[in-house]
Design an enzyme around this catalytic site. Sequence first.
Site, PDB file in Angstrom:
ATOM      1  N   ASP A 276     -12.427   7.865   9.663  1.00 13.51           N
ATOM      2  CA  ASP A 276     -11.409   7.094   8.945  1.00 13.51           C
ATOM      3  C   ASP A 276     -12.035   6.364   7.768  1.00 13.51           C
ATOM      4  O   ASP A 276     -12.941   5.546   7.943  1.00 13.51           O
ATOM      5  CB  ASP A 276     -10.763   6.076   9.895  1.00 13.51           C
ATOM      6  CG  ASP A 276      -9.721   5.216   9.213  1.00 13.51           C
ATOM      7  OD1 ASP A 276      -8.528   5.556   9.307  1.00 13.51           O
ATOM      8  OD2 ASP A 276     -10.103   4.215   8.578  1.00 13.51           O
TER       9      ASP A 276
ATOM     10  N   TYR B 257     -12.263   1.356   0.216  1.00 13.14           N
ATOM     11  CA  TYR B 257     -13.571   1.152   0.826  1.00 13.14           C
ATOM     12  C   TYR B 257     -14.710   1.550  -0.115  1.00 13.14           C
ATOM     13  O   TYR B 257     -15.847   1.113   0.079  1.00 13.14           O
ATOM     14  CB  TYR B 257     -13.722   1.950   2.127  1.00 13.14           C
ATOM     15  CG  TYR B 257     -12.764   1.610   3.232  1.00 13.14           C
ATOM     16  CD1 TYR B 257     -11.924   0.499   3.168  1.00 13.14           C
ATOM     17  CD2 TYR B 257     -12.689   2.411   4.365  1.00 13.14           C
ATOM     18  CE1 TYR B 257     -11.037   0.209   4.194  1.00 13.14           C
ATOM     19  CE2 TYR B 257     -11.813   2.122   5.402  1.00 13.14           C
ATOM     20  CZ  TYR B 257     -10.985   1.027   5.308  1.00 13.14           C
ATOM     21  OH  TYR B 257     -10.099   0.755   6.324  1.00 13.14           O
TER      22      TYR B 257
ATOM     23  N   HIS C 112      -1.822   2.217   2.662  1.00 17.55           N
ATOM     24  CA  HIS C 112      -2.738   1.244   3.263  1.00 17.55           C
ATOM     25  C   HIS C 112      -2.049  -0.080   3.612  1.00 17.55           C
ATOM     26  O   HIS C 112      -2.319  -0.659   4.662  1.00 17.55           O
ATOM     27  CB  HIS C 112      -3.908   0.997   2.308  1.00 17.55           C
ATOM     28  CG  HIS C 112      -5.147   0.539   2.980  1.00 17.55           C
ATOM     29  ND1 HIS C 112      -6.400   0.835   2.514  1.00 17.55           N
ATOM     30  CD2 HIS C 112      -5.357  -0.191   4.105  1.00 17.55           C
ATOM     31  CE1 HIS C 112      -7.313   0.304   3.307  1.00 17.55           C
ATOM     32  NE2 HIS C 112      -6.705  -0.324   4.278  1.00 17.55           N
TER      33      HIS C 112
ATOM     34  N   LYS D 109      -6.689   6.662   2.778  1.00 16.81           N
ATOM     35  CA  LYS D 109      -5.527   5.800   2.549  1.00 16.81           C
ATOM     36  C   LYS D 109      -5.302   5.538   1.068  1.00 16.81           C
ATOM     37  O   LYS D 109      -6.258   5.406   0.305  1.00 16.81           O
ATOM     38  CB  LYS D 109      -5.707   4.459   3.276  1.00 16.81           C
ATOM     39  CG  LYS D 109      -6.129   4.583   4.730  1.00 16.81           C
ATOM     40  CD  LYS D 109      -6.326   3.226   5.382  1.00 16.81           C
ATOM     41  CE  LYS D 109      -7.018   3.356   6.720  1.00 16.81           C
ATOM     42  NZ  LYS D 109      -8.459   3.627   6.595  1.00 16.81           N
TER      43      LYS D 109
END
Length: 274
Positions: free
Chosen positions: A46, A51, A109, A76
């Site tokens: 994931d 990120y 998200h 996401k």
Amino acid sequence: MSEIPTITLNNGVQMPQVGFGVFQVPDDGAQEAVEVALEKGYRSIDTATIYGNEQGVGRALAASGVDRDELFITTKLWIGDLGAGKAADALDASLERLALDYVDLYLIHWPAPATDDYLDTWQQLDALGTAKTRAIGVSNFLPEHLDRVAALGGAVPAVNQVELHPAFQNRETVEANRRYGIATEAWSPLAQGAALSEPAVVDAAERHEVTPAQVVLRWHVQHGTIVIPKSVTPSRIESNFDLFGFDLTASEMTAIDDLEAGGRIGKHPATFNG
């Protein structure tokens, strides 16, 4: 190697119940951590655009030698890509960074409810088809957001990834997920370690001769929740995956259920707008 059970999503896709998360892991560190996770047997990874480590994840996948059809990759769409006409390009950009032709699950998200852009974006995801993502879902959606998505009359999210741990069990959202046939996936399943010192957890760990983290993750699994624990420590990566050699008793499950304290550690989806 542990045999990980799968959850059947509402479109028939099979998703491993235990995966590996890379939140707050830098790009170069993500490559190393994901390589370890894949070597230990994880097949679900994931990540997310925000990120900043999709490229590192992609490098790890390429280096692993694991067949693509054995992997389950989630990423996401970030808040900045909500709104008209942006979803397809955002997914293409993630695929390029991951060096993949498709992901298995693509999530919005956050709803960022100051606007209704998440509704338009959901319709864009619904129109994508399955060539570039096998399933679509959401993250951090409250029941009110799920109600509005369902009212659009199209696809229902396959997954809602939400904050969920013993101190914050998000029960209203979990019930809404159940009502709509949406799988619940827990981020921060260990409450960033805060759950591990609770007597109910420590006692169960001693009885089963496992770690407190394994107890909490097993509690999630027995509730039917999908979990994506994160670690960069190889021994913890391995132990967080080894959840299927013991069962918590009904009284142990109840004792952990009773730790609910409304202790949200992340942003509130009703007010967070990026």
